[in-house]
Design an enzyme around this catalytic site. Structure first.
Site, mmCIF file in Angstrom:
data_model
loop_
_atom_site.group_PDB
_atom_site.id
_atom_site.type_symbol
_atom_site.label_atom_id
_atom_site.label_comp_id
_atom_site.label_asym_id
_atom_site.label_seq_id
_atom_site.Cartn_x
_atom_site.Cartn_y
_atom_site.Cartn_z
ATOM 1 N N SER A 1 10.357 13.961 -7.266
ATOM 2 C CA SER A 1 10.937 12.554 -7.003
ATOM 3 C C SER A 1 11.460 11.953 -8.114
ATOM 4 C CB SER A 1 9.441 11.851 -6.678
ATOM 5 O OG SER A 1 8.570 12.141 -5.791
ATOM 6 N N GLU B 1 12.355 8.105 -12.660
ATOM 7 C CA GLU B 1 10.851 8.977 -12.955
ATOM 8 C C GLU B 1 11.058 10.011 -13.861
ATOM 9 O OE1 GLU B 1 7.483 10.519 -13.552
ATOM 10 O OE2 GLU B 1 8.482 11.876 -12.278
ATOM 11 N N ARG C 1 1.792 7.706 -12.609
ATOM 12 C CA ARG C 1 3.012 8.526 -13.569
ATOM 13 C C ARG C 1 3.242 8.144 -15.010
ATOM 14 N NH1 ARG C 1 2.456 11.121 -9.226
ATOM 15 N NH2 ARG C 1 3.993 12.048 -7.922
HETATM 16 N N1 EPU Z 1 9.423 8.217 3.496
HETATM 17 C C1 EPU Z 1 10.589 8.005 4.573
HETATM 18 N N2 EPU Z 1 11.752 8.718 4.218
HETATM 19 C C2 EPU Z 1 12.023 9.375 3.434
HETATM 20 C C3 EPU Z 1 10.762 9.572 2.498
HETATM 21 C C4 EPU Z 1 9.640 9.196 2.717
HETATM 22 O O1 EPU Z 1 10.425 7.068 5.456
HETATM 23 O O2 EPU Z 1 12.901 9.943 3.157
HETATM 24 C C5 EPU Z 1 8.319 7.621 4.245
HETATM 25 C C6 EPU Z 1 7.280 8.392 4.614
HETATM 26 O O3 EPU Z 1 7.346 8.509 6.052
HETATM 27 C C7 EPU Z 1 5.893 8.025 4.258
HETATM 28 C C8 EPU Z 1 6.260 7.084 2.937
HETATM 29 O O4 EPU Z 1 7.730 7.057 2.686
HETATM 30 O O5 EPU Z 1 5.380 6.736 4.928
HETATM 31 C C9 EPU Z 1 5.702 7.974 1.609
HETATM 32 O O6 EPU Z 1 6.281 9.304 1.833
HETATM 33 P P1 EPU Z 1 5.514 10.631 1.252
HETATM 34 O O7 EPU Z 1 4.016 10.555 1.832
HETATM 35 O O8 EPU Z 1 6.268 11.765 1.529
HETATM 36 O O9 EPU Z 1 5.242 10.413 -0.210
HETATM 37 P P2 EPU Z 1 6.067 9.842 -1.252
HETATM 38 O O10 EPU Z 1 5.849 8.570 -1.798
HETATM 39 O O11 EPU Z 1 7.649 10.119 -1.149
HETATM 40 C C10 EPU Z 1 4.665 10.733 -3.304
HETATM 41 C C11 EPU Z 1 4.961 11.438 -4.702
HETATM 42 C C12 EPU Z 1 5.270 13.004 -4.611
HETATM 43 C C13 EPU Z 1 4.027 13.551 -3.968
HETATM 44 C C14 EPU Z 1 3.774 12.916 -2.678
HETATM 45 C C15 EPU Z 1 2.477 13.535 -1.837
HETATM 46 C C16 EPU Z 1 5.910 9.554 -6.160
HETATM 47 C C17 EPU Z 1 7.269 9.009 -6.750
HETATM 48 N N3 EPU Z 1 5.985 10.829 -5.321
HETATM 49 O O12 EPU Z 1 5.890 11.058 -2.609
HETATM 50 O O13 EPU Z 1 5.416 13.322 -5.794
HETATM 51 O O14 EPU Z 1 4.349 14.815 -3.778
HETATM 52 O O15 EPU Z 1 3.656 11.308 -2.963
HETATM 53 O O16 EPU Z 1 1.379 12.993 -2.556
HETATM 54 O O17 EPU Z 1 4.967 9.114 -6.159
HETATM 55 C C18 EPU Z 1 7.062 14.236 -7.407
HETATM 56 O O18 EPU Z 1 6.361 13.143 -8.236
HETATM 57 O O19 EPU Z 1 7.937 14.615 -7.898
HETATM 58 C C19 EPU Z 1 6.583 14.254 -6.170
HETATM 59 C C20 EPU Z 1 7.078 14.986 -5.206
#
Ligand code: EPU
Length: 338
Positions: A233, A329, A163
């Site tokens: 995010s 972000e 990012r």
């Molecule tokens: N999780 C929770 N509770 C929540 C959200 C997430 O427990 O409310 C846990 C999930 O269960 C999982 C972990 O956190 O174990 C990671 O969650 P997820 O795989 O949904 O991905 P993320 O880290 O929340 C990132 C990116 C997203 C992208 C997804 C998929 C960042 C800041 N965000 O989200 O990007 O779509 O991975 O690759 O890196 C964005 O930048 O706007 C965005 C949506």
């Protein structure tokens, strides 16, 4: 033509109220250069807007807001199945993803349904489902705001990180991106390691199948900005030292964590916020999405101030509970008042 006192509340996906002192959307280099010259001569602060999907806009944007709307799209075959895609900065990102998938060109299908314009993609090095823009980016064409001169950056010069890019640092608010060149391929190369993507797809998916599967996952978790104001995010996933990750894991064995090559450990900001019991919280006009704690939402009628106050409360709670500092972000733009 430069317009005066323009309402930008529909030009940012959070739907925050904002007026720009002056606004110009153009797909013409000469017009862009002319506007840059005027801005320098008259001392107007310059802001470059894309699709407004990664912004927190404060109520007043002084000077000139410039929105590049270059919409050219050209394909150049370069051998061994590689194709260079020349794409104007003003194109809608997801429309580009769909256009490439329809031609069975592989490379950006995992980046489906990311809102915003093509020109904004390198700024935060958009990434999702195991792929980031840096994996396919070949060149960036841009104009320097100070004198309108054109420059071409290769991938190295963009200084990409998670990012992150040079456009958030040395070149922050100093350039307008006009076009990207992406290297994609006619050879099928599905990347389906993330989550349950593979389980949702046939053994040999087409690029369009992957677009459909990624889009379905996103629709399940992330709010549609045309229905509920949001900027994706709101925080980056934080990286902590190995020792700190170990100490946290001793207390929270189920904490998602991703060791990085440099020894740090990336944590899931969404999980940390969720653990603080904040998911689904609503405070007047703003809140935290009920299915994804990483996404702050604007229900309408609120302001950047309200949203930033909520974000600060989230940062404070996560800091107090886990000793981890979350970083915003989306980019903050504009001023609190005229
Ligand atoms: N999780 C929770 N509770 C929540 C959200 C997430 O427990 O409310 C846990 C999930 O269960 C999982 C972990 O956190 O174990 C990671 O969650 P997820 O795989 O949904 O991905 P993320 O880290 O929340 C990132 C990116 C997203 C992208 C997804 C998929 C960042 C800041 N965000 O989200 O990007 O779509 O991975 O690759 O890196 C964005 O930048 O706007 C965005 C949506």
């Amino acid at each position: 033509m430069i317009r005066q006192d323009v309402d930008l509340s529909r030009a940012n996906t959070l739907g925050l109220p904002c007026r720009a002192e002056r606004f110009l959307a153009t797909d013409d280099i000469a017009t862009t250069r002319d506007a840059l010259r005027q801005a320098v001569k008259r001392d107007w602060p310059l802001t470059v807007l894309g699709g407004g999907s990664n912004l927190v806009l404060q109520p007043w944007l002084p000077g000139l807001a410039l929105q590049p709307s270059f919409a050219d799209l050209r394909f150049e075959e370069v051998g061994e199945g590689d194709v260079l895609v020349h794409a104007g900065a003003g194109l809608n990102w997801h429309a580009l993803v769909e256009a490439l998938a329809a031609k069975e060109l592989w490379g950006i299908e995992n980046l489906s349904l990311i809102p915003g314009h093509v020109g904004a993609a390198p700024i935060q090095n958009i990434g999702a489902y195991g792929v980031e823009l840096a994996d396919v980016l070949e060149r960036v064409y841009l104009l320097h705001l100070e004198d309108g001169r054109e420059a071409v950056f290769d991938r190295e010069e963009c200084g990409f990180g998670y990012r992150d890019s040079v456009f958030k640092h040395a070149l922050e608010n100093r350039v307008v991106i006009t076009r990207l060149v992406l290297r994609v391929s006619t050879r099928a190369q599905p990347r389906l390691d993330y989550g349950d993507l593979a389980a949702r797809l046939p053994a040999k998916p087409s690029a369009s199948d992957v677009v459909a599967a990624v889009s379905a996952v996103r629709r399940e978790k992330l709010p549609d900005p045309t229905v509920l104001g949001n900027a994706g995010s709101f925080f980056k996933n934080p990286v902590v030292a190995n020792e700190q990750a170990k100490a946290l894991l001793a207390k929270h064995a189920d904490m998602p964590h991703f060791p990085l090559a440099d020894g740090g450990v990336k944590l899931a900001a969404g999980w940390l916020i969720d653990q603080c019991g904040l998911k689904g919280l609503r405070e007047r006009h703003v809140g935290i999405h009920e299915r994804q704690a990483l996404v702050l939402v604007h229900h309408g009628g609120g302001s950047a101030g309200e949203l930033l106050a909520l974000a600060q409360r989230v940062v404070d709670k996560v800091q107090a509970r886990f000793g981890v500092t979350l970083e915003r972000e989306p980019r903050l733009m504009g001023r609190k008042a005229r």
